[in-house]
Design a protein around this motif. Structure first.
Motif, short mmCIF file in Angstrom:
data_model
loop_
_atom_site.label_atom_id
_atom_site.label_comp_id
_atom_site.label_asym_id
_atom_site.label_seq_id
_atom_site.Cartn_x
_atom_site.Cartn_y
_atom_site.Cartn_z
N GLY A 113 147.85 32.42 -8.24
CA GLY A 113 146.75 32.93 -8.52
C GLY A 113 145.45 32.04 -8.66
N SER B 62 143.58 32.88 -4.60
CA SER B 62 144.66 33.57 -4.87
C SER B 62 145.91 33.05 -4.46
CB SER B 62 144.30 35.13 -4.36
OG SER B 62 143.08 35.55 -4.81
N LYS C 201 149.59 31.96 -3.73
CA LYS C 201 150.90 32.45 -3.86
C LYS C 201 152.03 31.34 -3.73
CE LYS C 201 149.58 36.59 -1.67
NZ LYS C 201 149.75 37.55 -0.49
#
Length: 121
Positions: free
Chosen positions: A15, A84, A86
């Motif tokens: 995130g 974002s 991952k």
């Protein structure tokens, strides 16, 4: 020849965000496409995002909407803003540049040494 120096990798939680930079130096006439590829352990190197000198971009489907490539032609530098993040984005990220040594030369590709990006879950 063109030397490519990457910076900005590191460890981040899922995130989170990171920004990679790649600066080109040396003697050359022109750099056209600059961009980023990545290689995860046990996998082939893959395209992340590239940008031509005129601003045309190409992104991997897996990073569209999360990563943004930009470029400062005056500084011969390309950036990759990664948001974002991952765990599957974990890889060594390599900068690539297609350049001409002289105006009459063909384009040649050089790679940076790579910078590690690790995303923890």
């Amino acid at each position: 020849q063109v030397q490519l120096v990457e910076s900005g990798g590191g460890l981040v939680q899922a995130g989170g965000s990171l920004r990679l930079s790649c600066a080109a130096s040396g003697r050359f006439f022109n750099i056209n496409v600059m961009g980023w590829y990545r290689q995860a352990p046990g996998k082939q190197r893959e395209l992340v995002a590239v940008m031509s000198k005129s601003g045309t971009t190409n992104y991997a489907e897996s990073v569209k909407g999360r990563f943004t490539i930009s470029r400062d032609n005056a500084k011969n530098t390309v950036y990759l803003q990664m948001n974002s993040l991952k765990p599957e984005d974990t890889a060594v990220y390599y900068c690539k540049a297609d350049f001409k040594q002289y105006y009459y030369s063909d384009y040649v590709t050089n790679w940076g040494q790579g910078t590690q990006v690790t995303v923890s879950s």
